[in-house]
Design a protein around this motif. Structure first.
Motif, mmCIF file in Angstrom:
data_model
loop_
_atom_site.group_PDB
_atom_site.id
_atom_site.type_symbol
_atom_site.label_atom_id
_atom_site.label_comp_id
_atom_site.label_asym_id
_atom_site.label_seq_id
_atom_site.Cartn_x
_atom_site.Cartn_y
_atom_site.Cartn_z
ATOM 1 N N PHE A 109 -0.247 6.519 -10.725
ATOM 2 C CA PHE A 109 -0.772 6.129 -9.311
ATOM 3 C C PHE A 109 0.321 5.975 -8.609
ATOM 4 O O PHE A 109 0.992 4.588 -9.038
ATOM 5 N N ASP A 110 0.764 6.752 -7.465
ATOM 6 C CA ASP A 110 1.721 6.283 -6.589
ATOM 7 C C ASP A 110 1.274 5.953 -5.228
ATOM 8 O O ASP A 110 0.496 6.750 -4.379
ATOM 9 N N ASN A 111 1.284 4.640 -4.998
ATOM 10 C CA ASN A 111 0.774 4.235 -3.465
ATOM 11 C C ASN A 111 1.876 4.095 -2.572
ATOM 12 O O ASN A 111 1.960 3.425 -1.511
ATOM 13 N N GLY A 112 2.932 4.416 -3.068
ATOM 14 C CA GLY A 112 4.125 4.465 -2.098
ATOM 15 C C GLY A 112 5.315 3.446 -2.615
ATOM 16 O O GLY A 112 6.331 3.655 -2.081
ATOM 17 N N LYS A 135 10.495 -0.871 -5.157
ATOM 18 C CA LYS A 135 11.139 0.243 -4.955
ATOM 19 C C LYS A 135 10.383 1.347 -4.394
ATOM 20 O O LYS A 135 9.113 1.627 -5.156
ATOM 21 N N ARG A 136 10.678 2.113 -3.239
ATOM 22 C CA ARG A 136 9.689 2.896 -2.635
ATOM 23 C C ARG A 136 10.260 4.421 -2.535
ATOM 24 O O ARG A 136 11.388 4.817 -2.981
ATOM 25 N N ASN A 137 9.276 5.267 -1.866
ATOM 26 C CA ASN A 137 9.559 6.546 -1.771
ATOM 27 C C ASN A 137 10.501 6.715 -0.532
ATOM 28 O O ASN A 137 10.121 5.814 0.321
ATOM 29 N N SER A 138 11.040 7.849 -0.356
ATOM 30 C CA SER A 138 11.685 7.947 0.711
ATOM 31 C C SER A 138 10.937 8.524 1.948
ATOM 32 O O SER A 138 10.094 9.307 1.582
ATOM 33 N N GLY A 139 11.074 7.850 3.090
ATOM 34 C CA GLY A 139 10.114 8.115 4.000
ATOM 35 C C GLY A 139 8.767 7.532 3.951
ATOM 36 O O GLY A 139 7.755 7.815 4.738
ATOM 37 N N GLY A 140 8.686 6.604 2.811
ATOM 38 C CA GLY A 140 7.168 5.827 2.767
ATOM 39 C C GLY A 140 6.102 6.746 2.440
ATOM 40 O O GLY A 140 4.881 6.167 2.367
ATOM 41 N N GLU A 141 6.383 7.958 1.727
ATOM 42 C CA GLU A 141 5.069 8.756 1.285
ATOM 43 C C GLU A 141 4.403 8.110 0.041
ATOM 44 O O GLU A 141 4.856 7.219 -0.546
ATOM 45 N N PHE A 183 1.760 9.526 -2.883
ATOM 46 C CA PHE A 183 1.268 10.718 -3.333
ATOM 47 C C PHE A 183 -0.271 10.752 -4.123
ATOM 48 O O PHE A 183 -0.574 11.506 -4.687
ATOM 49 N N GLY A 184 -0.349 9.328 -4.420
ATOM 50 C CA GLY A 184 -1.641 9.111 -5.394
ATOM 51 C C GLY A 184 -1.284 9.578 -6.670
ATOM 52 O O GLY A 184 -0.218 9.113 -7.121
ATOM 53 N N ASP A 211 9.048 13.178 -6.259
ATOM 54 C CA ASP A 211 8.488 11.730 -6.110
ATOM 55 C C ASP A 211 9.359 10.747 -6.632
ATOM 56 O O ASP A 211 9.733 10.584 -7.852
ATOM 57 N N ASN A 212 9.821 9.711 -6.038
ATOM 58 C CA ASN A 212 10.430 8.784 -6.418
ATOM 59 C C ASN A 212 9.604 7.594 -7.332
ATOM 60 O O ASN A 212 10.362 7.019 -8.544
ATOM 61 N N VAL A 213 8.556 7.218 -6.877
ATOM 62 C CA VAL A 213 7.719 6.279 -7.683
ATOM 63 C C VAL A 213 7.555 6.569 -9.188
ATOM 64 O O VAL A 213 7.716 5.877 -10.032
#
Length: 624
Positions: free
Chosen positions: A360-363, A370-376, A378-379, A391-393
């Protein structure tokens, strides 16, 4: 008086005269002997020396520059050749000679070269035995004036010599290199110093294969009169043309890469983005043959062939963006998201995940901020979707599970952290982030957050664009690592091969077919509607796969994009990298598309479009 006195006196006088005469004879014999010995010494023992000295007064040995071998592209188009050009030459002997101030001034005005520059050239080469080239590629008007006014330019000759030319101008300059006059410290293949008039390769392939390309210089023996004017040719040795070199490069694809980068730079600048450099490379994944290699900004190697001026040289070397640097093999950058395939391979091979497992990716990651670029956010997302959306997470978590040691080893198995072995000088090693590296360099412990950074291609990992192109070549061809190369073969003068270069396999990826299949599927999805490459490649007529990437350096983003096609049976891998230009899908992807178009003859590079463009160009020249 004793009657015998007169007879005694006359005897004494006679003896005295005979003694004096004998001494004169002995002196004469001694002098003749000395003269004879001197003549024997001069004519026999030192005869060669004095003959050479005498010939030096009446004979001039003019060098005949050998024509360098031609460099062809893979289809037989000339990338580096030669043409005839007039050169202004001043023959010299071992005593040296110079021009009068008056003649020097006239020559300076005629050549539009400062007097000081001509004087320096003469001074630097005054002890040379042969000739000094004062100017190359002068116009027919200059050559004619010098020939018609010999009395005004005593000791100056006009020679016709081969001049190195590069038909594509600055296209591929960092790969092909350039030529220049040999200096006192330069040596040939046997370790012998060159003559001052020899042109040798100074960079790129011109330098790497100089021993094959340079040929063998000849001489022209000329008899001159007391004024130093040539009277007649009395012999010499012919020059021998160098070997031809056939490259793996495709001239049309090379030109397309250069044009695409130039156009993209203009687009970015118009949008307020100021790139400091860019590079692109195309490689055949089934052999390692380089089809194109471009670096921006570039320079025109033709400027060096004539003897580059101080102004032009300073313009190049003082350019803050370093146009002579081959960014494809020399510049090192964090690989950003292009590295995620390596992290994915490490995680899948370690069986710490499966391609279908969802996280689960909540950003942001739940253990380290540590976050995704741009704050996305993706669930729920699996491996394929994580590659598709970059996806970074997801890959932070894969890094945590696999660990830095597995990731580092996998990166090295893919060929990172060492040179590729391409046949060009100056290639950089790059670096692979690891716990050992940090301890060795910084004497500090390793932290989990650094593993996460390394998992998405940041941290201490640095790669060249060529290294990343070879990573994706190994993925595209099913797991085989080839050494990249630029030369197919070297030909003798009669056209028969002297040396043939074959593909060289240097390793195999330590990953299963299932892992490679999963990576392939994810890279194919990158080009779909929801993928990071979909905006440009969703409806591309050739099935294509690839990856976008963005990596920060000194607070500025570098943009990466790599693609290979056709997806089912890849023929070409193309990578582009733009410095300080934002997201790779926006800065680098358009260049990759143009290069793909050129390779597959699509769009503006279709046969019909190219024919129309050629006809329009020809019509414009005719009307002009």
């Amino acid at each position: 008086m004793n009657k015998h006195v007169p007879s005694i006196l006359s005897g004494l006088l006679k003896n005295t005269e005979e003694s004096r005469y004998a001494r004169m004879i002995y002196a004469a014999i001694f002098l003749l002997l000395v003269l004879g010995l001197r003549l024997f010494y001069m004519q026999v023992i030192q005869g060669g020396y004095y003959k050479e000295e005498a010939d030096g007064n009446r004979i001039r040995y003019l060098p005949m520059q050998a024509m360098r071998g031609v460099m062809y592209d893979r289809n037989g188009l000339i990338l580096a050749g030669s043409r005839s050009a007039y050169s202004v030459v001043m023959p010299v002997d071992r005593k040296g000679n110079t021009l009068s101030d008056e003649a020097l001034s006239r020559l300076s005005q005629l050549l539009h070269v400062p007097t000081a520059d001509i004087k320096k050239k003469i001074e630097d080469n005054k002890l040379a035995f042969g000739a000094i080239y004062l100017a190359n590629d002068v116009g027919i008007d200059v050559a004619t004036q010098i020939e018609e006014k010999k009395d005004e330019f005593p000791g100056i000759e006009i020679e016709v010599n081969p001049l190195r030319v590069y038909p594509l101008g600055n296209a591929g300059a960092q790969v092909l290199g350039y030529v220049g006059e040999a200096g006192p410290d330069d040596r040939d293949a046997e370790g012998n110093p060159y003559t001052t008039t020899t042109l040798i390769g100074r960079a790129g392939l011109e330098s790497r294969y100089n021993n094959y390309l340079e040929g063998k210089n000849g001489t022209k023996t000329v008899e001159v009169n007391a004024s130093g004017q040539p009277v007649r040719y009395v012999g010499g040795t012919p020059s021998v043309t160098g070997n031809s070199v056939r490259l793996t490069l495709d001239a049309n694809l090379q030109k397309a890469a250069e044009d695409a980068m130039e156009a993209q730079v203009k687009t970015l600048v118009h949008g307020g983005v100021m790139p400091t450099g860019a590079s692109a490379v195309a490689v055949d994944p089934n052999s390692g043959a380089i089809l194109a290699m471009a670096s921006w900004p570039s320079y025109d190697p033709n400027r060096f062939s004539k003897g580059i001026s101080s102004k032009d040289w300073n313009e190049i070397v003082n350019n803050k963006n370093h146009p002579m640097q081959n960014r494809t093999i020399q510049s090192m950058y964090p690989p950003g998201s292009l590295f995620k395939v390596i992290t994915g391979a490490a995680a899948l091979e370690a069986k710490v995940t499966t391609p279908e497992e969802r996280i689960f990716d909540n950003g942001k990651h739940w253990l380290v901020d540590k976050r995704n670029s741009g704050g996305e956010a993706f669930g729920w997302i699996n491996f394929y979707e994580a590659i598709e959306k970059s996806d970074n997470v997801y890959f932070y978590e894969m890094g945590r599970r696999a660990g830095i040691d597995r990731i580092s080893r996998m990166a090295e198995e893919f060929g990172l952290g060492k040179t590729t072995g391409i046949d060009l000088a100056g290639e950089s090693d790059g670096n692979v982030a690891s716990e050992a590296y940090k301890m060795k360099v910084f004497k500090q412990d390793w932290y989990l957050g650094e593993t996460m950074d390394a998992a998405i291609g940041q941290s201490f990992t640095l790669t060249t664009p060529l290294q990343m192109a070879m990573v994706y070549s190994a993925i595209a061809n099913g797991g085989f690592r080839y050494q990249p190369y630029l030369v197919n073969r070297i030909d003798q003068l009669d056209g028969t091969p002297l040396k043939i270069f074959s593909p060289e396999k240097v390793g195999t990826l330590p990953v299963s077919k299932d892992t490679l299949d999963a990576i392939h599927k994810g890279l194919r999805m990158v080009m779909s509607k929801d993928g990071t490459g979909g905006q440009i490649f969703e409806h591309y007529p050739i099935s294509i796969a690839g990856k976008s990437g963005t990596a920060e350096t000194n607070g500025l983003d570098n943009g990466w994009f790599v693609a290979y096609a056709p997806f089912d049976k890849p023929e070409v891998v193309i990578l582009c990298m733009f410095e300080h230009s934002g997201f790779g899908s926006e800065s680098a992807a358009p260049v990759v598309k143009k290069m793909m178009d050129a390779y597959f003859h699509i769009g503006d590079y279709s046969p019909a479009k190219l024919k129309a463009a050629d006809e329009a160009k020809a019509g414009g020249k005719k009307n002009g």
